[in-house]
Design a protein around this motif. Structure first.
Motif, PDB file in Angstrom:
ATOM      1  N   ASP A  41       0.828  -1.215   0.000  1.00 52.22           N
ATOM      2  CA  ASP A  41       0.000   0.000   0.000  1.00 52.22           C
ATOM      3  C   ASP A  41       0.860   1.262   0.000  1.00 52.22           C
ATOM      4  N   ILE A  56      -7.415   6.111  -3.532  1.00 54.61           N
ATOM      5  CA  ILE A  56      -8.432   5.219  -4.112  1.00 54.61           C
ATOM      6  C   ILE A  56      -7.855   3.827  -4.358  1.00 54.61           C
ATOM      7  N   SER A  57      -6.612   3.754  -4.843  1.00 56.49           N
ATOM      8  CA  SER A  57      -5.979   2.452  -5.096  1.00 56.49           C
ATOM      9  C   SER A  57      -5.809   1.652  -3.812  1.00 56.49           C
ATOM     10  N   TRP A  60      -9.099   0.415  -2.589  1.00 60.43           N
ATOM     11  CA  TRP A  60      -9.660  -0.593  -3.482  1.00 60.43           C
ATOM     12  C   TRP A  60      -9.092  -1.982  -3.173  1.00 60.43           C
ATOM     13  N   VAL A  61      -7.818  -2.049  -2.790  1.00 58.93           N
ATOM     14  CA  VAL A  61      -7.141  -3.327  -2.584  1.00 58.93           C
ATOM     15  C   VAL A  61      -7.209  -3.813  -1.139  1.00 58.93           C
TER      16      VAL A  61
END
Length: 166
Positions: A41, A56-57, A60-61
């Motif tokens: 992350d 956002i990434s 999302w994960v």
């Protein structure tokens, strides 16, 4: 004076002896994946072209991964090993197995590569139970000594060994 005829009295109810052991869940199995997720992350967040896209990434994960980890921990914590009469029942939420204790030949404690379908263990150090001709399964009860002693009390022919240093 009346005499009582004892031949019609049923024998007293004796409950079956049942011993239940919980699966030991090793928290080390969950620390490394979470540490690796945090590193991943951080790299994704730093390499993203904008702060918003990085955020956002990461969002999302991370949540699906953490949900899978929590579900895995929950399922392992519900795994039990029940010894009742002459049968060892391995019960996990998604599978179960019954082994006749008289067919158990050897129990070995160690670190093993585990094959799919034979794992009822959630630790790095496991007990490998060898039964019948070539059947085996991996378990990790919280109270290993008591578990092995209970099985050996029922079947004294069970051999117990441990890898060196464990």
């Amino acid at each position: 004076m009346t005499t009582m005829d004892n031949s019609t009295v049923p024998p007293p109810f004796v409950p079956k002896r049942q011993v239940v052991f919980q699966c030991k869940v090793d928290n080390r199995m969950y620390k490394w994946p979470i540490i690796m997720l945090c590193i991943f992350d951080a790299i994704v967040f730093i390499m993203a072209p904008t702060i918003l896209l990085g955020l956002i990434s990461v969002l999302w994960v991370s949540p699906p991964f953490l949900i899978v980890m929590l579900l895995s921990w929950y399922l392992w914590s519900k795994t039990t090993y029940t010894i009742e009469d002459n049968v060892l029942r391995l019960s996990a939420p998604l599978k179960s197995l019954a082994i006749n204790i008289d067919s158990i030949k050897k129990i070995r404690r160690g670190k093993f590569w585990v094959e799919r379908g034979r794992n009822y263990s959630a630790t790095y150090i496991k007990l490998r139970i060898i039964y019948d001709r070539s059947g085996y399964v991996y378990v990790s009860p919280e109270e290993e000594e008591s578990f092995v002693a209970t099985l050996q009390a029922i079947n004294p022919n069970i051999e117990y060994s441990s890898e060196r240093g464990l």
